[in-house]
Design a protein around this motif. Structure first.
Motif, PDB file in Angstrom:
ATOM      1  N   ARG A   1       0.821  -1.216   0.000  1.00  0.00           N
ATOM      2  CA  ARG A   1       0.000   0.000   0.000  1.00  0.00           C
ATOM      3  C   ARG A   1       0.847   1.254   0.000  1.00  0.00           C
ATOM      4  O   ARG A   1       0.402   2.335  -0.399  1.00  0.00           O
ATOM      5  CB  ARG A   1      -0.925   0.003   1.219  1.00  0.00           C
ATOM      6  CG  ARG A   1      -2.006  -1.054   1.139  1.00  0.00           C
ATOM      7  CD  ARG A   1      -2.867  -1.022   2.363  1.00  0.00           C
ATOM      8  NE  ARG A   1      -2.079  -1.242   3.582  1.00  0.00           N
ATOM      9  CZ  ARG A   1      -2.563  -1.145   4.796  1.00  0.00           C
ATOM     10  NH1 ARG A   1      -3.810  -0.804   4.980  1.00  0.00           N
ATOM     11  NH2 ARG A   1      -1.792  -1.382   5.844  1.00  0.00           N
TER      12      ARG A   1
ATOM     13  N   ASP B   1       1.038   2.995  -3.268  1.00  0.00           N
ATOM     14  CA  ASP B   1      -0.072   3.900  -3.579  1.00  0.00           C
ATOM     15  C   ASP B   1       0.185   5.278  -2.986  1.00  0.00           C
ATOM     16  O   ASP B   1      -0.023   6.298  -3.645  1.00  0.00           O
ATOM     17  CB  ASP B   1      -1.380   3.342  -3.014  1.00  0.00           C
ATOM     18  CG  ASP B   1      -1.724   2.012  -3.641  1.00  0.00           C
ATOM     19  OD1 ASP B   1      -1.215   1.734  -4.739  1.00  0.00           O
ATOM     20  OD2 ASP B   1      -2.495   1.258  -3.030  1.00  0.00           O
ATOM     21  N   VAL B   2       0.644   5.281  -1.741  1.00  0.00           N
ATOM     22  CA  VAL B   2       0.922   6.548  -1.085  1.00  0.00           C
ATOM     23  C   VAL B   2       1.981   7.308  -1.862  1.00  0.00           C
ATOM     24  O   VAL B   2       1.838   8.495  -2.148  1.00  0.00           O
ATOM     25  CB  VAL B   2       1.403   6.327   0.366  1.00  0.00           C
ATOM     26  CG1 VAL B   2       1.720   7.655   1.024  1.00  0.00           C
ATOM     27  CG2 VAL B   2       0.350   5.575   1.155  1.00  0.00           C
ATOM     28  N   PHE B   3       3.025   6.604  -2.224  1.00  0.00           N
ATOM     29  CA  PHE B   3       4.116   7.268  -2.937  1.00  0.00           C
ATOM     30  C   PHE B   3       3.640   7.829  -4.258  1.00  0.00           C
ATOM     31  O   PHE B   3       3.985   8.946  -4.635  1.00  0.00           O
ATOM     32  CB  PHE B   3       5.252   6.272  -3.167  1.00  0.00           C
ATOM     33  CG  PHE B   3       6.494   6.910  -3.708  1.00  0.00           C
ATOM     34  CD1 PHE B   3       7.417   7.464  -2.844  1.00  0.00           C
ATOM     35  CD2 PHE B   3       6.725   6.968  -5.060  1.00  0.00           C
ATOM     36  CE1 PHE B   3       8.556   8.068  -3.328  1.00  0.00           C
ATOM     37  CE2 PHE B   3       7.856   7.569  -5.551  1.00  0.00           C
ATOM     38  CZ  PHE B   3       8.774   8.115  -4.687  1.00  0.00           C
TER      39      PHE B   3
ATOM     40  N   ALA C   1       0.691   8.798  -5.063  1.00  0.00           N
ATOM     41  CA  ALA C   1      -0.149   9.967  -4.828  1.00  0.00           C
ATOM     42  C   ALA C   1       0.710  11.181  -4.480  1.00  0.00           C
ATOM     43  O   ALA C   1       0.453  12.286  -4.939  1.00  0.00           O
ATOM     44  CB  ALA C   1      -1.144   9.683  -3.707  1.00  0.00           C
ATOM     45  N   LEU C   2       1.753  10.964  -3.687  1.00  0.00           N
ATOM     46  CA  LEU C   2       2.622  12.069  -3.299  1.00  0.00           C
ATOM     47  C   LEU C   2       3.409  12.591  -4.490  1.00  0.00           C
ATOM     48  O   LEU C   2       3.744  13.768  -4.559  1.00  0.00           O
ATOM     49  CB  LEU C   2       3.595  11.623  -2.204  1.00  0.00           C
ATOM     50  CG  LEU C   2       3.023  11.542  -0.798  1.00  0.00           C
ATOM     51  CD1 LEU C   2       3.997  10.842   0.130  1.00  0.00           C
ATOM     52  CD2 LEU C   2       2.717  12.920  -0.272  1.00  0.00           C
ATOM     53  N   ALA C   3       3.708  11.719  -5.432  1.00  0.00           N
ATOM     54  CA  ALA C   3       4.471  12.144  -6.599  1.00  0.00           C
ATOM     55  C   ALA C   3       3.606  12.963  -7.538  1.00  0.00           C
ATOM     56  O   ALA C   3       4.107  13.576  -8.465  1.00  0.00           O
ATOM     57  CB  ALA C   3       5.042  10.937  -7.324  1.00  0.00           C
TER      58      ALA C   3
END
Lengths: 257, 257
Positions: free
Chosen positions: A76, A79-81, A83-85
DNA sequence: CGGTCCGTTCGGCGCGCAGCGAAACGTTGC
DNA sequence: GCAACGTTTCGCTGCGCGCCGAACGGACCG
């Protein structure tokens, strides 16, 4: 509130840690030294960061000789990464120089008594993704569909199971591939697959020690086993992929009394 | 590298800022005081945090009287937040006590010469989402489909455009609704809509000053205008929604020479 | 035109934490 | 065995930054 958004964000909020996580996003494992070099900090500093990530369950380590391989523990986080990118759509990280092991050894080789190298990790990826395995607490176990698939190509699954029972050896387990930095399949079942590969002529001894040459027949078999869609009805297939323990920052809602 | 992942993560890495962003995720605007109270910090502290968020373009402020409303400037931040919340699927934040303005005023009222309140923001939301407007640098402009929709229900779009030209008043613009904390439609076009609403009997004067009572006929018209699907072929409709300037942390790749 | 309220700016305090070098530990290889 | 290497632990330093209280500047209300 929440599974503490700020705590998770803090993991990415430091430039060094962000670089580490970005590097690990490929799914491959890396050593502490490599990561320190990549991020441009002292090994001791990197060790501290890895301890932080380890403490919250974001990464997991595999000790192997005097190296210690580090890899992502929770998909997961990808996914966070992403979104942050924001705009950047999952750039294919390839800045880190991967060792150019001899081509013979990279493609296929034996690792103790089981198969390793590119073909082995591709096969393992395909089997995992198609739900061929489930995770009982201590290693992997075949699902019905997974057993059928292996039996169909000629792997003596039952012999492997019997041997695992008599020798108290693990039936099947993940094993970190040292050239591909990703898991392949080991254990009694892994040995049975290598035995089948030799017996059916999928592979032959290669030019250098432990290297293996994949025959045309072998290519076909390995391609088939690497194909995700060849598994079950592909519905909730991905759901049966082995899960590691829940990381500590995913605060369980509904605490049991 | 990247649009600095660490920099964006830092925005969420502080508990106070995370609370602010979580509160603003609803899309509604809030005052600095409310946010400070909500987060449990001094107003001065909150002011500093808001300055940070403002500096990178994550939020935007709307001065209104002695209040200063703050709201999200980039919808992409919602994706980031959702990813960071992991399992938690976009909880419906309702912790902040919204002032219970008189029901009469909340539902529908006049704001200077245009329509405000719940029906106004719902209508504006529907029109924005269905691509009825595009953003020329200075205010909003109707698209062909948007003009057709309004003319169809009896709004004198052309008179509004003529009046905007002669009086140098904005043709159409967003206006922050003080009870709903979201934009409704103002400008010459907003005035024309209120005129049409009175003329066609969609609304009647309400029990208290400036409040409006929506008639059954009016409900039907406002429902229609609030319906997103009633717009164009709904293909790239969302793309025509006015865009604010690119935030500074979204580093433009491919820098022009 | 004071009193009140909202919001900002300023100065100062103190903690958290990223960074390093030196030393200790275990593994590998000659 | 001993040497080389990768990694961790420890002690330490310094800066970043979150926090507050006090003071200033507009905006509304009587």
């Amino acid at each position: 509130m929440d599974p503490d958004v700020a705590a998770i964000a803090k993991l990415f909020a430091d430039h060094t840690r962000a670089t580490v996580l970005a590097t690990l996003m490929s799914g491959r494992a890396h050593t502490a030294g490599e990561l320190a070099n990549e991020a441009g900090v002292a090994p001791s500093t990197m060790s501290a960061h890895l301890n932080q990530l380890l403490a919250v369950g974001a990464i997991e380590t595999v000790a192997q000789g005097r190296h210690r391989y580090v890899r992502l523990a929770d998909p997961r986080l990808a996914d966070v990464f992403e979104a942050l990118a924001l705009a950047a759509p999952a750039k294919p990280v390839r800045s880190l120089r991967t060792f150019t092991h001899g081509e013979h050894l990279r493609r296929a080789r034996s690792c103790y008594d089981h198969l390793a190298g590119q073909v082995a990790v591709e096969m393992a990826d395909g089997l995992f993704a198609s739900g061929a395995f489930c995770d009982d607490g201590d290693g992997l176990n075949l699902t019905d569909s997974g057993g059928d698939r292996l039996r169909a190509v000629g792997v003596d699954v039952d012999a492997a199971r019997a041997r695992a029972a008599t020798t108290r050896r693990r039936f099947a387990t993940r094993c970190l591939d040292w050239s591909e930095r990703t898991d392949h399949l080991a254990g009694a079942l892994g040995a049975a697959i290598l035995t089948a590969a030799r017996d059916h002529g999928w592979v032959a001894s290669g030019p250098v020690h432990r290297s293996l040459a994949v025959t045309p027949a072998g290519e076909a078999v390995f391609d088939h086993l690497s194909d995700v869609r060849a598994g079950t009805a592909a519905g909730d297939a991905a759901r049966t992929v082995p899960q590691v323990g829940r990381p500590s920052w995913a605060a369980q809602d509904g605490q049991a009394p």
